[in-house]
Motif scaffolding. Structure first.
Motif, mmCIF file in Angstrom:
data_model
loop_
_atom_site.group_PDB
_atom_site.id
_atom_site.type_symbol
_atom_site.label_atom_id
_atom_site.label_comp_id
_atom_site.label_asym_id
_atom_site.label_seq_id
_atom_site.Cartn_x
_atom_site.Cartn_y
_atom_site.Cartn_z
ATOM 1 N N ASN A 136 -32.770 -52.173 -8.419
ATOM 2 C CA ASN A 136 -33.583 -53.179 -7.718
ATOM 3 C C ASN A 136 -33.236 -54.587 -8.207
ATOM 4 O OD1 ASN A 136 -36.817 -51.482 -7.312
ATOM 5 N ND2 ASN A 136 -34.935 -51.293 -6.161
ATOM 6 N N GLU A 137 -33.698 -55.559 -7.443
ATOM 7 C CA GLU A 137 -33.589 -56.961 -7.831
ATOM 8 C C GLU A 137 -34.993 -57.531 -7.988
ATOM 9 O OE1 GLU A 137 -30.402 -60.030 -6.501
ATOM 10 O OE2 GLU A 137 -31.984 -60.103 -4.994
ATOM 11 N N LYS A 149 -36.068 -66.804 1.807
ATOM 12 C CA LYS A 149 -34.609 -66.725 1.932
ATOM 13 C C LYS A 149 -34.003 -65.774 0.903
ATOM 14 C CE LYS A 149 -34.349 -71.522 3.546
ATOM 15 N NZ LYS A 149 -33.949 -72.904 3.180
ATOM 16 N N ALA A 150 -34.679 -65.631 -0.246
ATOM 17 C CA ALA A 150 -34.117 -64.817 -1.327
ATOM 18 C C ALA A 150 -34.411 -63.335 -1.173
ATOM 19 C CB ALA A 150 -34.657 -65.309 -2.673
ATOM 20 N N ILE A 151 -35.436 -62.981 -0.397
ATOM 21 C CA ILE A 151 -35.779 -61.567 -0.211
ATOM 22 C C ILE A 151 -34.646 -60.877 0.550
ATOM 23 C CG2 ILE A 151 -37.364 -59.965 0.922
ATOM 24 C CD1 ILE A 151 -39.597 -62.032 0.375
ATOM 25 N N ARG A 152 -34.176 -59.785 0.009
ATOM 26 C CA ARG A 152 -33.010 -59.109 0.579
ATOM 27 C C ARG A 152 -33.333 -58.394 1.882
ATOM 28 N NH1 ARG A 152 -28.179 -60.592 -2.036
ATOM 29 N NH2 ARG A 152 -28.523 -60.561 -4.284
ATOM 30 N N THR A 196 -35.148 -55.749 -2.979
ATOM 31 C CA THR A 196 -36.061 -56.596 -3.737
ATOM 32 C C THR A 196 -37.237 -55.725 -4.178
ATOM 33 O OG1 THR A 196 -35.444 -58.544 -2.438
ATOM 34 C CG2 THR A 196 -37.474 -58.681 -3.724
ATOM 35 N N GLY A 197 -37.298 -55.443 -5.477
ATOM 36 C CA GLY A 197 -38.294 -54.516 -5.983
ATOM 37 C C GLY A 197 -39.561 -55.173 -6.485
ATOM 38 N N LEU A 198 -39.488 -56.469 -6.813
ATOM 39 C CA LEU A 198 -40.632 -57.130 -7.429
ATOM 40 C C LEU A 198 -40.447 -58.638 -7.360
ATOM 41 C CD1 LEU A 198 -43.253 -56.700 -9.162
ATOM 42 C CD2 LEU A 198 -41.774 -56.831 -11.181
ATOM 43 N N ILE A 199 -41.563 -59.334 -7.198
ATOM 44 C CA ILE A 199 -41.606 -60.799 -7.319
ATOM 45 C C ILE A 199 -42.502 -61.122 -8.506
ATOM 46 C CG2 ILE A 199 -42.359 -62.959 -6.237
ATOM 47 C CD1 ILE A 199 -41.776 -61.527 -3.501
ATOM 48 N N CYS A 200 -42.032 -62.005 -9.376
ATOM 49 C CA CYS A 200 -42.810 -62.381 -10.562
ATOM 50 C C CYS A 200 -43.188 -63.855 -10.508
ATOM 51 C CB CYS A 200 -42.024 -62.116 -11.836
ATOM 52 S SG CYS A 200 -41.701 -60.374 -12.159
ATOM 53 N N ALA A 222 -46.534 -59.440 0.615
ATOM 54 C CA ALA A 222 -47.217 -58.365 1.334
ATOM 55 C C ALA A 222 -46.538 -58.078 2.674
ATOM 56 C CB ALA A 222 -48.682 -58.727 1.537
ATOM 57 N N GLU A 223 -46.071 -59.140 3.336
ATOM 58 C CA GLU A 223 -45.345 -58.962 4.604
ATOM 59 C C GLU A 223 -44.164 -58.009 4.426
ATOM 60 O OE1 GLU A 223 -43.985 -62.483 6.537
ATOM 61 O OE2 GLU A 223 -45.842 -63.580 6.097
ATOM 62 N N HIS A 224 -43.519 -58.134 3.271
ATOM 63 C CA HIS A 224 -42.301 -57.358 3.005
ATOM 64 C C HIS A 224 -42.577 -56.138 2.135
ATOM 65 C CE1 HIS A 224 -39.422 -60.342 4.694
ATOM 66 N NE2 HIS A 224 -40.388 -61.201 4.377
ATOM 67 N N LYS A 225 -43.865 -55.875 1.878
ATOM 68 C CA LYS A 225 -44.264 -54.710 1.078
ATOM 69 C C LYS A 225 -43.622 -54.731 -0.315
ATOM 70 C CE LYS A 225 -45.286 -51.658 4.998
ATOM 71 N NZ LYS A 225 -45.249 -52.750 6.004
ATOM 72 N N ILE A 226 -43.616 -55.920 -0.916
ATOM 73 C CA ILE A 226 -43.070 -56.108 -2.264
ATOM 74 C C ILE A 226 -44.226 -56.411 -3.215
ATOM 75 C CG2 ILE A 226 -41.521 -57.477 -3.717
ATOM 76 C CD1 ILE A 226 -39.998 -58.188 -1.103
#
Length: 344
Positions: A74-75, A117-120, A129-133, A159-163
């Motif tokens: 993941n990223e 833009k950064a979400i894969r 994209t596994g997580l946003i911190c 939430a839109e991207h289920k991350i």
């Protein structure tokens, strides 16, 4: 010595020491330590989450969160100066097998447009994209508060991207105190959150991670794998209860003293405070002195003042509950003595 290196240098209060001595304990790996159970329940309630887990440090808490949320490959998206990226030894790559993708922020806050833009996308060439911190307050931004609205926008985009979204809230109580809100108002825009019981809250050790019950159930196994399963740990959980119930209300004092310190240093011609002081951290540019930050620190040390480097030409000073108004006055007198004429 007047120690302004960090709010991590605080020592437990007398009440905390008594609580440690008197703590009711049990084997926490068996789930039998009543003091830990009280601490975790209290922390979950304050943070507005279903459950919480006591861990040894903020770094351990952050690593457990990444390990629980992510799969190898993941990223993880995070601000370019985030503590998880900058100060945790590359642990999320070493332990979780994930890669980081950093985004330049504004005082620690990530622009939702840049984040989008950064979400894969769904492409075999890309890591998921596994997580946003997020981080609030943001250490390397000088204790800056990430605005609630920014947190909300990031959380809704995720939430839109289920991350999932993890918040490194090592100094979240500082942010809440400065904004005049409860910590759950900030933590609501997270999937999981880590808070330090040490630092401004003054406990000698420990952090909390909080989230859903299912997350905490899985996180317990990662805590065990990392060697974080402890036994009669109530003796160090007890001061954490006092930290949460007694120490948060006084954080504004640290903030006021930091602003007093920043104002005084700004009146010295050769020095420049480079951060907007939201909370308890002051970052000073010393480049006009013509000497390296480490030499500035040596001069301060000789006069009984401790601080830390924050770059080749910057130093950081952090207020905490051992620092008094008279300490600030003395530190300013030392700065004036060493580094130039006060602007009239």
């Amino acid at each position: 010595m007047i120690d302004l290196r960090s709010d991590t240098v605080t020592k437990p209060t007398e009440e905390m020491r008594r609580a440690m001595f008197e703590a009711e304990v049990g084997d926490d790996v068996y789930g039998e330590d009543p003091t830990v159970a009280r601490l975790e329940k209290l922390a979950a309630q304050q943070l507005g989450k279903e459950a919480a887990l006591f861990v040894t440090s903020g770094t351990q808490g952050n690593q457990i969160a990444v390990l629980t949320h992510c799969q190898p490959g993941n990223e993880v998206l995070l601000e370019e100066d985030a503590h998880i990226f900058y100060y945790e030894g590359g642990a999320i790559s070493a332990f979780a097998g994930v890669q980081t993708r950093t985004i330049k922020g504004d005082r620690g806050a990530i622009s939702p447009n840049d984040l989008r833009k950064a979400i894969r996308g769904d492409d075999v060439h890309f890591p998921e994209t596994g997580l946003i911190c997020m981080e609030n307050t943001h250490n390397r931004a000088g204790g800056a508060i990430v605005p609630i609205e920014n947190m909300k926008e990031v959380y809704e985009l995720a939430a839109e991207h289920k991350i999932p979204v993890h918040l490194d809230g090592a100094r979240l109580f500082n942010a809440a105190a400065a904004l005049g809100v409860s910590v759950d108002q900030l933590a609501q825009y997270t999937t999981t959150v880590q808070i330090c019981l040490s630092k401004g809250l003054g406990a000698p050790i420990g952090s909390i991670i909080a989230g859903s019950q299912s997350f905490i159930d899985r996180a317990k196994k990662w805590r065990k794998r990392l060697g974080g399963g402890l036994r009669q740990v109530g003796v160090i959980a007890a001061p954490g209860i006092i930290a949460l119930t007694k120490m948060a209300d006084r954080l504004y004092e640290d903030h006021e003293r930091a602003k007093q310190l920043a104002e005084g240093i700004s009146n010295i011609d050769e020095l420049n405070v480079v951060n907007r002081v939201d909370t308890n951290i002051v970052v000073v540019d010393t480049s006009s002195l013509g000497i390296a930050a480490n030499e500035v620190l040596e001069k301060l040390h000789a006069e009984g003042v401790l601080a830390v480097p924050f770059g080749a030409d910057t130093i950081r000073l952090t207020t905490h509950h051992h620092i008094s108004n008279s300490d600030i006055d003395h530190v300013l007198s030392v700065f004036n003595k060493l580094f130039g004429k006060v602007i009239q």
